[in-house]
Design a protein around this motif. Sequence first.
Motif, PDB file in Angstrom:
ATOM      1  N   LYS A 281       0.833  -1.207   0.000  1.00 49.12           N
ATOM      2  CA  LYS A 281       0.000   0.000   0.000  1.00 49.12           C
ATOM      3  C   LYS A 281       0.866   1.255   0.000  1.00 49.12           C
ATOM      4  CE  LYS A 281      -4.071  -1.893   2.178  1.00 49.12           C
ATOM      5  NZ  LYS A 281      -4.651  -2.196   3.460  1.00 49.12           N
ATOM      6  N   THR A 282       1.891   1.234   0.874  1.00 49.01           N
ATOM      7  CA  THR A 282       2.768   2.397   0.962  1.00 49.01           C
ATOM      8  C   THR A 282       3.468   2.621  -0.356  1.00 49.01           C
ATOM      9  OG1 THR A 282       3.262   1.487   3.119  1.00 49.01           O
ATOM     10  CG2 THR A 282       4.435   3.477   2.534  1.00 49.01           C
ATOM     11  N   ARG A 283       3.917   1.490  -0.955  1.00 48.36           N
ATOM     12  CA  ARG A 283       4.663   1.621  -2.199  1.00 48.36           C
ATOM     13  C   ARG A 283       3.791   2.195  -3.303  1.00 48.36           C
ATOM     14  NH1 ARG A 283       6.141  -3.574  -3.205  1.00 48.36           N
ATOM     15  NH2 ARG A 283       4.749  -3.660  -4.958  1.00 48.36           N
ATOM     16  N   ILE A 284       2.530   1.703  -3.363  1.00 44.08           N
ATOM     17  CA  ILE A 284       1.643   2.209  -4.408  1.00 44.08           C
ATOM     18  C   ILE A 284       1.423   3.705  -4.222  1.00 44.08           C
ATOM     19  CG2 ILE A 284      -0.750   2.130  -5.239  1.00 44.08           C
ATOM     20  CD1 ILE A 284      -0.628  -0.904  -4.879  1.00 44.08           C
ATOM     21  N   THR A 285       1.147   4.103  -2.952  1.00 42.33           N
ATOM     22  CA  THR A 285       0.923   5.524  -2.694  1.00 42.33           C
ATOM     23  C   THR A 285       2.176   6.302  -3.063  1.00 42.33           C
ATOM     24  OG1 THR A 285      -0.220   4.694  -0.768  1.00 42.33           O
ATOM     25  CG2 THR A 285      -0.011   7.067  -0.941  1.00 42.33           C
ATOM     26  N   HIS A 286       3.325   5.781  -2.649  1.00 44.19           N
ATOM     27  CA  HIS A 286       4.579   6.478  -2.889  1.00 44.19           C
ATOM     28  C   HIS A 286       4.862   6.564  -4.389  1.00 44.19           C
ATOM     29  CE1 HIS A 286       8.663   7.762  -2.423  1.00 44.19           C
ATOM     30  NE2 HIS A 286       9.026   6.807  -3.242  1.00 44.19           N
ATOM     31  N   ASP A 287       4.647   5.456  -5.089  1.00 41.98           N
ATOM     32  CA  ASP A 287       4.949   5.430  -6.513  1.00 41.98           C
ATOM     33  C   ASP A 287       4.101   6.431  -7.284  1.00 41.98           C
ATOM     34  OD1 ASP A 287       6.884   3.602  -6.279  1.00 41.98           O
ATOM     35  OD2 ASP A 287       5.595   1.875  -6.622  1.00 41.98           O
ATOM     36  N   PHE A 288       2.817   6.445  -6.964  1.00 41.56           N
ATOM     37  CA  PHE A 288       1.949   7.355  -7.698  1.00 41.56           C
ATOM     38  C   PHE A 288       2.189   8.804  -7.286  1.00 41.56           C
ATOM     39  CE2 PHE A 288      -0.292   3.461  -8.757  1.00 41.56           C
ATOM     40  CZ  PHE A 288      -0.503   3.674 -10.104  1.00 41.56           C
ATOM     41  N   ALA A 289       2.788   8.980  -6.100  1.00 40.25           N
ATOM     42  CA  ALA A 289       3.059  10.346  -5.647  1.00 40.25           C
ATOM     43  C   ALA A 289       4.049  11.051  -6.566  1.00 40.25           C
ATOM     44  CB  ALA A 289       3.595  10.315  -4.236  1.00 40.25           C
ATOM     45  N   ASP A 290       4.849  10.272  -7.291  1.00 38.31           N
ATOM     46  CA  ASP A 290       5.807  10.874  -8.217  1.00 38.31           C
ATOM     47  C   ASP A 290       5.127  11.465  -9.441  1.00 38.31           C
ATOM     48  OD1 ASP A 290       7.842  10.181  -6.618  1.00 38.31           O
ATOM     49  OD2 ASP A 290       8.377   8.346  -7.692  1.00 38.31           O
ATOM     50  N   LEU A 291       3.912  11.008  -9.713  1.00 39.46           N
ATOM     51  CA  LEU A 291       3.191  11.520 -10.883  1.00 39.46           C
ATOM     52  C   LEU A 291       2.280  12.651 -10.412  1.00 39.46           C
ATOM     53  CD1 LEU A 291       2.262   8.105 -12.501  1.00 39.46           C
ATOM     54  CD2 LEU A 291       3.944   9.713 -13.323  1.00 39.46           C
ATOM     55  N   VAL A 292       2.712  13.860 -10.708  1.00 42.72           N
ATOM     56  CA  VAL A 292       1.998  15.029 -10.205  1.00 42.72           C
ATOM     57  C   VAL A 292       1.142  15.615 -11.309  1.00 42.72           C
ATOM     58  CG1 VAL A 292       2.312  17.315  -9.165  1.00 42.72           C
ATOM     59  CG2 VAL A 292       3.908  15.480  -8.637  1.00 42.72           C
ATOM     60  N   GLY A 293      -0.108  15.903 -10.998  1.00 37.39           N
ATOM     61  CA  GLY A 293      -0.950  16.551 -12.004  1.00 37.39           C
ATOM     62  C   GLY A 293      -2.409  16.485 -11.648  1.00 37.39           C
ATOM     63  N   HIS A 294      -3.075  17.658 -11.753  1.00 39.90           N
ATOM     64  CA  HIS A 294      -4.514  17.720 -11.484  1.00 39.90           C
ATOM     65  C   HIS A 294      -5.294  18.041 -12.748  1.00 39.90           C
ATOM     66  CE1 HIS A 294      -4.140  18.463  -6.881  1.00 39.90           C
ATOM     67  NE2 HIS A 294      -3.955  17.217  -7.235  1.00 39.90           N
ATOM     68  N   SER A 295      -4.590  18.289 -13.836  1.00 36.99           N
ATOM     69  CA  SER A 295      -5.294  18.663 -15.061  1.00 36.99           C
ATOM     70  C   SER A 295      -6.137  17.487 -15.545  1.00 36.99           C
ATOM     71  CB  SER A 295      -4.278  19.052 -16.136  1.00 36.99           C
ATOM     72  OG  SER A 295      -3.419  17.967 -16.375  1.00 36.99           O
ATOM     73  N   PRO A 296      -7.223  17.756 -16.262  1.00 38.72           N
ATOM     74  CA  PRO A 296      -8.105  16.654 -16.695  1.00 38.72           C
ATOM     75  C   PRO A 296      -7.354  15.568 -17.458  1.00 38.72           C
ATOM     76  CG  PRO A 296      -9.095  18.787 -17.172  1.00 38.72           C
ATOM     77  CD  PRO A 296      -7.737  19.067 -16.658  1.00 38.72           C
ATOM     78  N   LYS A 297      -6.392  15.960 -18.314  1.00 39.66           N
ATOM     79  CA  LYS A 297      -5.670  14.950 -19.102  1.00 39.66           C
ATOM     80  C   LYS A 297      -4.828  14.046 -18.210  1.00 39.66           C
ATOM     81  CE  LYS A 297      -5.528  16.943 -23.676  1.00 39.66           C
ATOM     82  NZ  LYS A 297      -4.747  17.358 -24.819  1.00 39.66           N
ATOM     83  N   MET A 298      -4.187  14.643 -17.208  1.00 39.61           N
ATOM     84  CA  MET A 298      -3.363  13.836 -16.297  1.00 39.61           C
ATOM     85  C   MET A 298      -4.243  12.983 -15.386  1.00 39.61           C
ATOM     86  SD  MET A 298      -0.213  13.768 -16.759  1.00 39.61           S
ATOM     87  CE  MET A 298       0.564  13.116 -15.313  1.00 39.61           C
ATOM     88  N   GLN A 299      -5.364  13.551 -14.958  1.00 38.15           N
ATOM     89  CA  GLN A 299      -6.273  12.789 -14.104  1.00 38.15           C
ATOM     90  C   GLN A 299      -6.757  11.533 -14.821  1.00 38.15           C
ATOM     91  OE1 GLN A 299      -7.284  12.936 -10.830  1.00 38.15           O
ATOM     92  NE2 GLN A 299      -5.512  14.288 -10.798  1.00 38.15           N
ATOM     93  N   LYS A 300      -7.045  11.696 -16.098  1.00 30.78           N
ATOM     94  CA  LYS A 300      -7.510  10.562 -16.906  1.00 30.78           C
ATOM     95  C   LYS A 300      -6.416   9.479 -16.941  1.00 30.78           C
ATOM     96  CE  LYS A 300      -9.498   9.885 -21.429  1.00 30.78           C
ATOM     97  NZ  LYS A 300      -9.551  10.436 -22.762  1.00 30.78           N
ATOM     98  N   LEU A 301      -5.197   9.948 -17.114  1.00 30.96           N
ATOM     99  CA  LEU A 301      -4.059   9.028 -17.177  1.00 30.96           C
ATOM    100  C   LEU A 301      -3.847   8.325 -15.826  1.00 30.96           C
ATOM    101  CD1 LEU A 301      -1.747   8.353 -19.254  1.00 30.96           C
ATOM    102  CD2 LEU A 301      -0.352   9.958 -17.994  1.00 30.96           C
ATOM    103  N   LEU A 302      -3.932   9.126 -14.742  1.00 30.61           N
ATOM    104  CA  LEU A 302      -3.708   8.566 -13.405  1.00 30.61           C
ATOM    105  C   LEU A 302      -4.800   7.575 -13.007  1.00 30.61           C
ATOM    106  CD1 LEU A 302      -2.482  11.767 -11.542  1.00 30.61           C
ATOM    107  CD2 LEU A 302      -1.139   9.749 -12.070  1.00 30.61           C
ATOM    108  N   GLU A 303      -6.001   7.797 -13.533  1.00 33.43           N
ATOM    109  CA  GLU A 303      -7.099   6.877 -13.216  1.00 33.43           C
ATOM    110  C   GLU A 303      -6.878   5.516 -13.867  1.00 33.43           C
ATOM    111  OE1 GLU A 303     -10.824   8.683 -14.281  1.00 33.43           O
ATOM    112  OE2 GLU A 303     -10.475  10.278 -12.811  1.00 33.43           O
TER     113      GLU A 303
END
Lengths: 116, 468
Positions: free
Chosen positions: B130-152
């Motif tokens: 769990k920590t690793r997943i949170t940590h790993d995704f923390a490196d991908l920064v972005g709130h824009s709709p295009k990035m949100q789509k990617l992060l989802e």
Amino acid sequence: MSEKLLITIWRDQVAPRFDLTSEVLVATVDSTGEPLHSKTVVLPTVSAEDLCHMILTEGINTVICGGIEEEYFEYLSWKKVKVIDSVIGPYLQALELARVGKLEPGAILREEASQG
Amino acid sequence: MNFSSFPKESVKVEEVIDCIPVGVAVLDTNLRLQAMNRALEAMTGFSREEAIGIDCSHIIRNNLCTQKCPAKQVLENDRAVHLEGNIVNRERQKIPVMIHASVLKDDEGKPLGVIETIEDISLLRELDKKTRITHDFADLVGHSPKMQKLLEILPIISQTDSSVLITGETGTGKDLIASVIHRVSPRAQGPFVKINCGALPETLLESELFGHTRGAFTGAVRDKPGRFQLADGGTLYLTEIGDLPLTLQVKLLTFLDDKEIIPLGGTRSARADVRLIAATHRDLQAMVRQGNFREDLLFRLNVVRLEVPPLRERQGDIRLLMEYFLNKFNRQFQKKIKGFSPEAIEILRQYPYPGNVRELANMVEYATNVCHESIIKQEHLPDYLGGPWDEALRPEVRATVGEMGSYPGLEESIGKRVADNRLNWREMERRMISEALVKSRGNRTKAAKILGWGRSTLWRKMKQHNLV
């Protein structure tokens, strides 16, 4: 009608782990349990998925093994393969008992196992 | 020795080990169980009455038993071992465990057997995951709709085994995304092997990718595994896939079809359990039309396509990334800069970022280094940000700008600047070399040392500048 059995083996024992098996014995017995023929197969890879695949393609009816994960047990059962798991002891002895329908899951074939 | 001669104290062994909250097994020198505690009974599902006298590998069923048996290692080397593995218990559960094993000796130092503790670390592993997943995704920064789509979509893609094609301009973070996909995938314990398809000549690339057999070519004195074999059980990341020569595209296609590879000079194929992630900044469809990229390979790679948006299309993310990188470099350089002045923010927001996130990171790194105040101001930003953006791009940025089609008129201006800059750099380099030579009184070894170069580099550069 003949029946095909597969035993996961390690040295002269039933292999402790299904997913780490590198060798199997495939035996065919007739309806009375008389052995028709058997062969030992060295597996090209150590993988539970590949072993399941082989069991299905070889048309195995019964699998005799040691520890097996629920996932693979359920999968084989769903594919109508009987799994006698958690068997401890020499595989030849396990085969003899299976032939006559006396091998149960969790069987510990102690005397022979202790000769190891 | 036989465990039956184990001292009288063995009567008490089980009482003692029952108090220990982790699984404990006592083995004789033949590795048969002589005692086990209640915790181990619960973990394995075997009662001690059933288990005593049986080879431990049938009861503990550790994945290391058949190859790197901890107890055997301990007896052979007379040294305690600590290994991580997993067991499959009678309830058909696979449990990650940590095993510590050490030798039991009699008064004369003769080995009596082995004592093993088997600790269930499944909770720890869950937490780690769990920590690793949170940590790993923390490196991908972005709130824009295009990035949100990617992060989802990323966590879902990570859990599959499908090939992934990541496209996007240079500096958008394709490598980071590939690495995150691997780290949160079921293959995370396996290797993540990266290879740049554009960095090596064709024959070398083939050998690097698929390996070679002894005698495949002059100098191939032994079999060498390729990156596919090295990535077995993990992920192979092919960056700049658009630069892969056509002949190797066929070989890659064969792998994607059969999951088998044939090493250079070999006749037998080898299986490779590898997940493939490819990335490129090129337009592969256009390359297919030009006949430079195989259409069938594109179809196979295109199972999952991730388009990483350029920074200029990520509304709102620039500000977020500025703060992210400022925090990062503050920590790295042990600075205490609080933020950016409104002018600096405006300049950074207006810049078009042809080098994308990498370029923004470089700018913030530069500013963090230069700034000795609490706020980053305009003067702390790189000089080329001061004027109109298209007239002052760094060489690093210029090199990538040619790939962009969205800035008409830019290339001409850039081309001029590149020429100017090269001239400046050449002059400066010549001057540096001359000064170093003067300082060292013509001693080239000393001059090379002053410049921080090797002697051959200095000679090569002197030749370039007609100084020899």
